[in-house]
Design a protein around this motif. Sequence first.
Motif, PDB file in Angstrom:
ATOM      1  N   THR A  70      41.218  49.853  37.922  1.00 48.37           N
ATOM      2  CA  THR A  70      39.986  49.085  37.740  1.00 48.37           C
ATOM      3  C   THR A  70      39.283  48.863  39.068  1.00 48.37           C
ATOM      4  OG1 THR A  70      40.929  47.962  35.811  1.00 48.37           O
ATOM      5  CG2 THR A  70      39.025  46.932  36.853  1.00 48.37           C
ATOM      6  N   LEU A  71      40.058  48.509  40.097  1.00 48.02           N
ATOM      7  CA  LEU A  71      39.473  48.287  41.415  1.00 48.02           C
ATOM      8  C   LEU A  71      38.875  49.569  41.977  1.00 48.02           C
ATOM      9  CD1 LEU A  71      42.136  45.914  43.013  1.00 48.02           C
ATOM     10  CD2 LEU A  71      39.821  45.318  42.249  1.00 48.02           C
ATOM     11  N   ALA A  72      39.547  50.690  41.744  1.00 44.46           N
ATOM     12  CA  ALA A  72      39.029  51.966  42.227  1.00 44.46           C
ATOM     13  C   ALA A  72      37.709  52.309  41.536  1.00 44.46           C
ATOM     14  CB  ALA A  72      40.056  53.066  41.994  1.00 44.46           C
ATOM     15  N   LEU A  98      32.765  49.313  32.584  1.00 41.27           N
ATOM     16  CA  LEU A  98      33.987  48.993  33.310  1.00 41.27           C
ATOM     17  C   LEU A  98      34.733  47.817  32.685  1.00 41.27           C
ATOM     18  CD1 LEU A  98      35.869  49.402  35.721  1.00 41.27           C
ATOM     19  CD2 LEU A  98      34.328  47.973  37.084  1.00 41.27           C
ATOM     20  N   VAL A  99      34.017  46.745  32.377  1.00 41.14           N
ATOM     21  CA  VAL A  99      34.706  45.579  31.799  1.00 41.14           C
ATOM     22  C   VAL A  99      35.158  45.861  30.369  1.00 41.14           C
ATOM     23  CG1 VAL A  99      33.569  43.901  33.304  1.00 41.14           C
ATOM     24  CG2 VAL A  99      32.500  44.504  31.117  1.00 41.14           C
ATOM     25  N   LEU A 159      40.171  38.668  35.819  1.00 42.15           N
ATOM     26  CA  LEU A 159      40.453  38.280  37.202  1.00 42.15           C
ATOM     27  C   LEU A 159      41.757  38.868  37.738  1.00 42.15           C
ATOM     28  CD1 LEU A 159      39.340  34.526  37.106  1.00 42.15           C
ATOM     29  CD2 LEU A 159      38.009  36.570  37.703  1.00 42.15           C
ATOM     30  N   SER A 160      42.395  39.754  36.972  1.00 37.83           N
ATOM     31  CA  SER A 160      43.633  40.404  37.432  1.00 37.83           C
ATOM     32  C   SER A 160      43.516  41.914  37.269  1.00 37.83           C
ATOM     33  CB  SER A 160      44.836  39.873  36.647  1.00 37.83           C
ATOM     34  OG  SER A 160      44.969  38.478  36.812  1.00 37.83           O
ATOM     35  N   PRO A 161      42.540  42.530  37.943  1.00 33.89           N
ATOM     36  CA  PRO A 161      42.337  43.975  37.791  1.00 33.89           C
ATOM     37  C   PRO A 161      43.469  44.762  38.445  1.00 33.89           C
ATOM     38  CG  PRO A 161      40.939  43.120  39.544  1.00 33.89           C
ATOM     39  CD  PRO A 161      41.583  41.930  38.895  1.00 33.89           C
ATOM     40  N   THR A 194      45.438  35.997  30.478  1.00 33.44           N
ATOM     41  CA  THR A 194      46.723  36.690  30.367  1.00 33.44           C
ATOM     42  C   THR A 194      46.607  38.051  29.703  1.00 33.44           C
ATOM     43  OG1 THR A 194      47.179  35.524  28.290  1.00 33.44           O
ATOM     44  CG2 THR A 194      48.039  34.542  30.319  1.00 33.44           C
ATOM     45  N   GLY A 195      45.461  38.369  29.119  1.00 39.23           N
ATOM     46  CA  GLY A 195      45.264  39.656  28.458  1.00 39.23           C
ATOM     47  C   GLY A 195      43.799  40.058  28.510  1.00 39.23           C
TER      48      GLY A 195
END
Length: 333
Positions: free
Chosen positions: A288-290, A270-271, A282-284, A212-213
């Motif tokens: 983040t995806l870019a 990145l992480v 697991l909720s980028p 959740t965070g």
Amino acid sequence: MSDLLGQARTWHRPMTICAGAMAAMAVVSAGGLLLDDRVLLGAPIWLKPFKFAVSIALYCVTWAWLLTLLRSRQRLAYRVSTGIAVILFVEYAIIVTQVVRGRASHFNASTPVDQVLFSVMGGSVAALWAGTLVLTILLLRTPIPDGASRWAIRLGAVISLVGAGLGALMLGPTSEQLESMRNGTPTGFIGAHSVGVADGGPAMPITGWSTTGGDLRIPHFVGMHALQVLPLLALLLGLLATRLPVLRDGTVRMRLMFVAGFAYAGLTGLVTWQALRGQPLLSPDAWTLAALAALVVTVTLATVLIITKREQGSFTPVFREQSSLAHPERTPR
């Protein structure tokens, strides 16, 4: 390979003993997970001892092997490594002690005993990092004939040291903790794993990372295990060289390890960025995806360029030996 495994007889004994003890404690902790139904901060109380036992065992096995590569300052390395093994025993003993007491081991300043134990852990972690820094510097000065193996070990050690240092991000008080201190109602905890949410909320199985965070344990974990991942990748490249002609060129494998090191460092960054923004792994979000896409594209293009240039004969190979990790009996021509 047999020569490399044969070096186990000369591996640093205190590190090897510590690794064996942690392997045994991993089994004990697994039993605790099955038999002890207590929960602490939303997680099974024996989960932390299990994860730390596995992590410490991997750390000790890896450094016990890496120390066999040193050709100078071996006495200094032995003493520092012995100190690290002792520190790891002390830290793990505190974790287990707190489990037996049913208390949190990290960030816990609720009682004088908890505060003292966490202070000892904090000091041990700082000493552990300093000792690892010394070993890393000695390793960087060690000549390793094969280029891919050399840079896999050097980059892995440096990124791992950075990953260990990222643990310091968890030590500062959160905004909620600071507010409670100002109001005269301290929570008894200073520091946290999670960002944007309280520790102990919904989490991923096994790892316990927040869903959740943000979770600062993720970059800490990813960075530290470069010490195992990159040398194993060099070993894999050496093994594949027996089947793929392009990998028989030592220069190709070395350049691929540079790309792998860049990719691993980029992933660690990145992480870290993702966790600091309070974002679950697991909720980028789109940013983040870019960033991940840019990293993947860059690494892919670099890999393709290295391989195609070799196939076209665009550069002259410097190393022609197989990886010393995969074939330690071979020497450079």
